[in-house]
Design an enzyme around this catalytic site. Structure first.
Site, PDB file in Angstrom:
ATOM      1  N   ASP A 152       2.138  -4.400  -0.737  1.00 12.75           N
ATOM      2  CA  ASP A 152       1.062  -4.002   0.465  1.00 12.75           C
ATOM      3  C   ASP A 152       1.768  -3.179  -0.894  1.00 12.75           C
ATOM      4  OD1 ASP A 152      -0.308  -2.101   1.432  1.00 12.75           O
ATOM      5  OD2 ASP A 152       1.536  -1.174   2.108  1.00 12.75           O
ATOM      6  N   ASP A 198       1.213   1.104  -1.420  1.00 10.28           N
ATOM      7  CA  ASP A 198       1.193   2.191  -1.326  1.00 10.28           C
ATOM      8  C   ASP A 198       2.025   2.032  -0.253  1.00 10.28           C
ATOM      9  OD1 ASP A 198      -0.699   3.803  -2.367  1.00 10.28           O
ATOM     10  OD2 ASP A 198      -2.040   2.943  -0.497  1.00 10.28           O
ATOM     11  N   SER A 255      -6.437   0.262  -0.421  1.00  7.46           N
ATOM     12  CA  SER A 255      -6.620   1.379  -1.325  1.00  7.46           C
ATOM     13  C   SER A 255      -8.087   1.033  -2.277  1.00  7.46           C
ATOM     14  CB  SER A 255      -5.420   1.700  -1.878  1.00  7.46           C
ATOM     15  OG  SER A 255      -6.274   2.926  -3.005  1.00  7.46           O
TER      16      SER A 255
HETATM   17  C1  BG6 Z   1      -3.569   2.201   2.419  1.00  6.41           C
HETATM   18  C2  BG6 Z   1      -2.760   3.830   2.377  1.00  6.41           C
HETATM   19  O1  BG6 Z   1      -2.730   1.499   1.309  1.00  6.41           O
HETATM   20  O2  BG6 Z   1      -5.291   3.285   1.824  1.00  6.41           O
HETATM   21  C3  BG6 Z   1      -3.304   4.949   3.138  1.00  6.41           C
HETATM   22  O3  BG6 Z   1      -1.806   3.181   2.947  1.00  6.41           O
HETATM   23  C4  BG6 Z   1      -4.925   5.231   2.136  1.00  6.41           C
HETATM   24  O4  BG6 Z   1      -3.309   5.794   3.327  1.00  6.41           O
HETATM   25  C5  BG6 Z   1      -5.846   4.134   2.088  1.00  6.41           C
HETATM   26  O5  BG6 Z   1      -5.885   5.815   3.159  1.00  6.41           O
HETATM   27  C6  BG6 Z   1      -7.100   3.690   1.590  1.00  6.41           C
HETATM   28  O6  BG6 Z   1      -6.487   4.687   0.064  1.00  6.41           O
HETATM   29  P1  BG6 Z   1      -7.949   4.827  -0.486  1.00  6.41           P
HETATM   30  O7  BG6 Z   1      -7.509   5.334  -2.183  1.00  6.41           O
HETATM   31  O8  BG6 Z   1      -9.241   4.148  -1.034  1.00  6.41           O
HETATM   32  O9  BG6 Z   1      -8.695   6.427  -0.116  1.00  6.41           O
HETATM   33 MG    MG Z   2       1.769   0.765   2.315  1.00  7.80          MG
END
Ligand code: BG6
Ligand code: MG
Length: 217
Positions: A11, A13, A116
């Site tokens: 992963d 973040d 993300s």
């Molecule tokens: C995840 C994070 O990796 O990505 C979440 O842990 C986040 O907190 C999600 O909401 C989506 O991210 P993004 O950058 O597409 O808004």
């Molecule tokens: Mg994470």
């Protein structure tokens, strides 16, 4: 269960770098502007959760139209994008560089699977683009974690069976997704959050690879 591990899926973040803090700051700024209370504790529920679902959690039932919600998400993303421009290779979490090096030396395939849509920018700023055989991000699948889809998609891309993959995850939803994908789940963080994982370590620097690889046949 005896497994023959061939690949490690990371992963992003909260595992490779502390962008969980940047997501928090961006949501906090948006919430403050909207007059919505939002604490660090509330933010724990947002780990690993998609942008859409995160907004629902931040709004906590407050009524906004679909158009307003889209604008709120765009604003949050704007704040988040400002914050991630500051990321450099120095922002790898302790233990991560070592772990990547050891895994590579031992011939494991490495991939990234993040919810993300900003994952590729963060990976570029960390100068990790060459490290991963495949990068799956918020554009890769429809169903987000805790659904197993993103991890199954990633395993398929690197040509490894799910049962031969291990996943590093800091989010409950991510650990659930890894287990649902029939992968070995390594939880990073407190047991209250990731305690259902096969192995749990407080931080990436605490990960004991020999212990995990003891699962090898
Ligand atoms: C995840 C994070 O990796 O990505 C979440 O842990 C986040 O907190 C999600 O909401 C989506 O991210 P993004 O950058 O597409 O808004
Ligand atoms: Mg994470």
């Amino acid at each position: 269960m005896k497994r023959s591990l061939k690949a490690f899926i990371f992963d992003l973040d909260g595992v490779i770098t502390d962008t969980a803090e940047f997501h928090y700051q961006a949501w906090k700024r948006l919430a403050a502007e909207e007059g919505i209370p939002f604490t660090r504790k509330d933010n724990e529920e947002l780990r690993g959760v998609s942008r859409e679902r995160s907004l629902e959690l931040v709004l906590a039932g407050r009524e906004y139209t679909a158009e307003e919600k889209k604008l709120l998400m765009d604003r949050k993303n704007q704040y988040y994008k400002e914050l991630i421009t500051t990321i450099t290779p120095d922002d790898l979490l302790p233990g991560v560089a070592d772990l990547i090096k050891k895994l590579k030396e031992n011939g494991y395939k490495l991939a990234l699977a993040s919810a993300s849509k900003n994952a590729k920018t963060v990976i570029k700023n960390l100068e990790l683009e060459e490290v991963f055989e495949y990068i799956a991000d918020g554009y890769s699948v429809q169903n987000s974690k805790p659904a197993p889809d993103l991890f199954l998609f990633t395993a398929n891309k690197i040509g490894v069976s799910p049962e031969n993959c291990a996943v590093f995850e800091d989010a409950r939803s991510g650990v659930e997704a890894a287990l649902a994908a029939n992968m070995l789940a390594v939880g990073i963080g407190p047991a209250e959050r990731v305690g259902i994982a096969d192995y749990v370590y407080e931080t990436m620097a605490d990960v004991d690879l020999d212990e995990i690889l003891g699962e090898r046949e």
